[in-house]
Design a protein around this motif. Sequence first.
Motif, mmCIF file in Angstrom:
data_model
loop_
_atom_site.group_PDB
_atom_site.id
_atom_site.type_symbol
_atom_site.label_atom_id
_atom_site.label_comp_id
_atom_site.label_asym_id
_atom_site.label_seq_id
_atom_site.Cartn_x
_atom_site.Cartn_y
_atom_site.Cartn_z
ATOM 1 N N ASP A 272 0.831 -1.205 0.000
ATOM 2 C CA ASP A 272 0.000 0.000 0.000
ATOM 3 C C ASP A 272 0.870 1.262 0.000
ATOM 4 N N VAL A 273 1.938 1.260 0.803
ATOM 5 C CA VAL A 273 2.850 2.414 0.839
ATOM 6 C C VAL A 273 3.519 2.600 -0.524
ATOM 7 N N ALA A 274 3.927 1.483 -1.146
ATOM 8 C CA ALA A 274 4.581 1.564 -2.459
ATOM 9 C C ALA A 274 3.628 2.118 -3.519
ATOM 10 N N ILE A 275 2.367 1.676 -3.483
ATOM 11 C CA ILE A 275 1.372 2.164 -4.454
ATOM 12 C C ILE A 275 1.211 3.676 -4.334
ATOM 13 N N LYS A 276 1.135 4.167 -3.106
ATOM 14 C CA LYS A 276 0.997 5.617 -2.895
ATOM 15 C C LYS A 276 2.224 6.369 -3.419
ATOM 16 N N SER A 277 3.408 5.793 -3.218
ATOM 17 C CA SER A 277 4.631 6.434 -3.704
ATOM 18 C C SER A 277 4.647 6.478 -5.227
ATOM 19 N N TYR A 278 4.292 5.357 -5.865
ATOM 20 C CA TYR A 278 4.254 5.313 -7.329
ATOM 21 C C TYR A 278 3.220 6.302 -7.877
ATOM 22 N N HIS A 279 2.081 6.396 -7.173
ATOM 23 C CA HIS A 279 1.037 7.322 -7.624
ATOM 24 C C HIS A 279 1.527 8.767 -7.546
ATOM 25 N N GLU A 280 2.227 9.087 -6.472
ATOM 26 C CA GLU A 280 2.754 10.447 -6.303
ATOM 27 C C GLU A 280 3.767 10.778 -7.396
ATOM 28 N N LEU A 281 4.571 9.768 -7.782
ATOM 29 C CA LEU A 281 5.585 9.969 -8.814
ATOM 30 C C LEU A 281 5.029 9.811 -10.232
ATOM 31 N N LYS A 282 3.731 9.445 -10.328
ATOM 32 C CA LYS A 282 3.045 9.242 -11.617
ATOM 33 C C LYS A 282 3.678 8.117 -12.433
ATOM 34 N N LEU A 283 4.142 7.081 -11.736
ATOM 35 C CA LEU A 283 4.684 5.889 -12.380
ATOM 36 C C LEU A 283 3.556 4.869 -12.512
ATOM 37 N N LEU A 284 2.760 5.028 -13.564
ATOM 38 C CA LEU A 284 1.516 4.275 -13.695
ATOM 39 C C LEU A 284 1.756 2.774 -13.814
ATOM 40 N N GLN A 285 2.752 2.383 -14.582
ATOM 41 C CA GLN A 285 2.988 0.957 -14.788
ATOM 42 C C GLN A 285 3.411 0.274 -13.486
ATOM 43 N N ASP A 286 4.322 0.906 -12.747
ATOM 44 C CA ASP A 286 4.739 0.341 -11.461
ATOM 45 C C ASP A 286 3.575 0.318 -10.471
ATOM 46 N N GLU A 287 2.741 1.353 -10.493
ATOM 47 C CA GLU A 287 1.560 1.385 -9.624
ATOM 48 C C GLU A 287 0.619 0.238 -9.965
ATOM 49 N N ALA A 288 0.450 -0.026 -11.275
ATOM 50 C CA ALA A 288 -0.445 -1.108 -11.709
ATOM 51 C C ALA A 288 0.079 -2.465 -11.253
ATOM 52 N N LYS A 289 1.388 -2.716 -11.451
ATOM 53 C CA LYS A 289 1.962 -4.006 -11.072
ATOM 54 C C LYS A 289 1.863 -4.244 -9.568
ATOM 55 N N THR A 290 2.108 -3.207 -8.789
ATOM 56 C CA THR A 290 2.032 -3.355 -7.332
ATOM 57 C C THR A 290 0.591 -3.531 -6.874
ATOM 58 N N SER A 291 -0.361 -2.903 -7.573
ATOM 59 C CA SER A 291 -1.784 -3.095 -7.250
ATOM 60 C C SER A 291 -2.192 -4.547 -7.478
ATOM 61 N N VAL A 292 -1.632 -5.177 -8.520
ATOM 62 C CA VAL A 292 -1.908 -6.598 -8.767
ATOM 63 C C VAL A 292 -1.407 -7.428 -7.586
ATOM 64 N N GLU A 293 -0.180 -7.129 -7.120
ATOM 65 C CA GLU A 293 0.377 -7.884 -5.998
ATOM 66 C C GLU A 293 -0.473 -7.718 -4.740
ATOM 67 N N LEU A 294 -0.951 -6.500 -4.495
ATOM 68 C CA LEU A 294 -1.794 -6.270 -3.320
ATOM 69 C C LEU A 294 -3.123 -6.997 -3.482
ATOM 70 N N GLY A 295 -3.651 -7.022 -4.712
ATOM 71 C CA GLY A 295 -4.872 -7.789 -4.964
ATOM 72 C C GLY A 295 -4.684 -9.257 -4.651
ATOM 73 N N ARG A 296 -3.516 -9.796 -5.015
ATOM 74 C CA ARG A 296 -3.237 -11.211 -4.731
ATOM 75 C C ARG A 296 -3.168 -11.466 -3.222
ATOM 76 N N ILE A 297 -2.643 -10.489 -2.475
ATOM 77 C CA ILE A 297 -2.603 -10.645 -1.012
ATOM 78 C C ILE A 297 -4.024 -10.757 -0.459
ATOM 79 N N PHE A 298 -4.932 -9.897 -0.957
ATOM 80 C CA PHE A 298 -6.314 -9.953 -0.467
ATOM 81 C C PHE A 298 -6.998 -11.246 -0.898
ATOM 82 N N VAL A 299 -6.596 -11.817 -2.038
ATOM 83 C CA VAL A 299 -7.118 -13.130 -2.430
ATOM 84 C C VAL A 299 -6.695 -14.170 -1.401
ATOM 85 N N LEU A 300 -5.402 -14.132 -1.005
ATOM 86 C CA LEU A 300 -4.899 -15.078 -0.006
ATOM 87 C C LEU A 300 -5.584 -14.879 1.340
#
Length: 681
Positions: A272-300
């Motif tokens: 979650d902290v990484a997603i916020k950092s990527y969003h602030e830096l406007k690194l959309l691709q990195d934000e997307a990849k990290t959002s997938v990883e966080l989604g997988r955590i919630f699946v688990l």
Amino acid sequence: MSAIKTIVLFLLIMVAEKSFAQSHKIDSLQKIIDEGNGDLNNIFALNNIAAEYARIDMAKSKSYLHSSINLSKQIKNDVTLSNAWSQMITLQMNIGKKDSAVYYLQLLKKLADGESEKIKANYNLAAGLFYKKQGNYQEAMPYMLACLDNSIAIEKSVNTTESKTSVAGQYLNIGNSYLDMGSYKSAIEYHLKGLKLFEEIGNKRGIAFCNQGIGADFNNLGQFKEALPYIARSMVLKKELNDKRGIAVAQSMFGEIYSGLGKYDSASFYFDVAIKSYHELKLLQDEAKTSVELGRIFVLKKDSEHAVKYFESARSLAVQVKDSSLLNRIDAAMAAMQSSISIQIKNEQKLQSSLKNSIEMGDKSNELINYQYLADYYTNNKQYDKALDYTLKLYHSMDSVQNKSLQLQIKQMEEQYNFEKKEKEIALLKKDQLLSQVSLQRQKAFQYGAVIFLSLLLIIGFLIINRYRVVHRAKRQIDMEKMRNDIARDLHDDIGSTLTSINILSKVALQQQENSDSILGNSMQKIKDRSSAIMESMGDIVWAINPHNDTFEKMIFRMKEFTAEILEPLNISYHFNEEGNFSNIKLDIKKRKDFYLLFKEAINNAAKYSNCKNLEVYIKKDMQDLHLKVADDGIGFNEKVVRNGNGLVNMRERAVAMNAKINIESAKGKGTVVAIDVPIT
């Protein structure tokens, strides 16, 4: 291991004092740019400052690159132009502007048709990173290797720090690509080559990246504990360099490691902290990849609502950056969550399509993830033959080191199954034989079995006791060695510096004795204070070492004694509340020392800064943990304002050393509560 933690924590404290290095470099480059000579030095400064801002401010980086491109065209310098275009391609990919990246890549390709090795290196590097960013590692790798050859050729001819940096950077890029392709042996080989060269030239940013790469290698091999110190070292260097993007990557890596360790709450926090950092830096691709990883955590965690939320957010970002590989991965992840019969075929097609795409692009990480998704999907739909097929494909596709481990696990399971099967057959045969044998034969068989069983128990018991004694002896020796090191450090840091002060003050007192009794009195008073500090520090150390103080009851007595010495002269009312039986608690030397010094710090803070009238100390023991709470009714404080203070930092460091949890709650006018939970064993 404790020494490593101490060094890392010390570096974290010193980061604030060292972070001026990057701002100083940017200021120096900006000074050259402001002079506006329009020469090569001006262009070099523009390219270098763009590289610095690429880690913290994409917009500024882009602006400087445009200036560099225009100036390079004016003076017709193709080498500096190729460098600016190469950086621009990577920047455009990072912010999700694929079409713009393609435009600059085509320009750079035309420029690279000449004879310049440097321009070819810039083109190969940009093209390799372009395809790597899209997850197309098969396409990226030839460019990466070609860029390495270019860089080595340049380094042999010029042999400068800059040329060595280029070679080391290519080792790092190739290692990262092999990591994503699942070739972990090659990945760590190139990461170590890069680390060695970066350390040789003292490039902290490169050292940070290589540590991050090695940590990722261990993480992907499932060796999560081995990965942690590398990512921690990388994080320290990135904070020192104020590398915002690098810090976000390290936060994401911590999330992956804690996910592998099964600590999903910690993993969720870091993602979650990484997603916020990527969003602030406007690194959309990195934000997307990290959002997938966080989604997988919630699946688990079986939280499908939050999982869908992050998958959908990632999908929206992937569409913006036109990353088809990432889109397939997200569709596969969402399909794996769904089990409705009406959408089975559609989901199966998505999973198969994502698998095919990852194989074609050489994305080994996604390939393994898709095998797992398909195995889970077919298991949920009770198609066990297909589930087994994809499970075996998952095992066979893993790296050789990991694969051997999995083969061993499968072999053990197979042997266990055969053993149980034979046991059942033997039991049936014995039953038939026993039915046909007389009572005497049964008694003999029972007696023989009992003798063998008892013999085995004795042998096993002897082995267990012997192993326990060896392990305990070794642990005791290690603890004693650590304590000796701690004592040496404490004596050096606390007593050494204090004795130096005493020496200086004594000289001053002797020199000033004839001039003023008042001055002499002040100096002698300071000598007295320093001497008292030595005695107190020595007392704490000697008390902690003395084996007679191992019981926690004596610890409580010393805590009460210290509290009385500090609070009674200040007219602060205090009260001890004890709950539980403490007679059987024995903390090891290191933990006892840290616990007592942490308690002292809490009491001292309350006495010095809180202006409290009352103070409560609660000590409670349950089955597993020891709980300590120090609460006062003082003025409180804002932790954000004083969080860099040595007192709070020391308390948190000691809590980490004890593997304890610490919580400090305070607010202006509402007092302060310090609560610590220490595991007893």
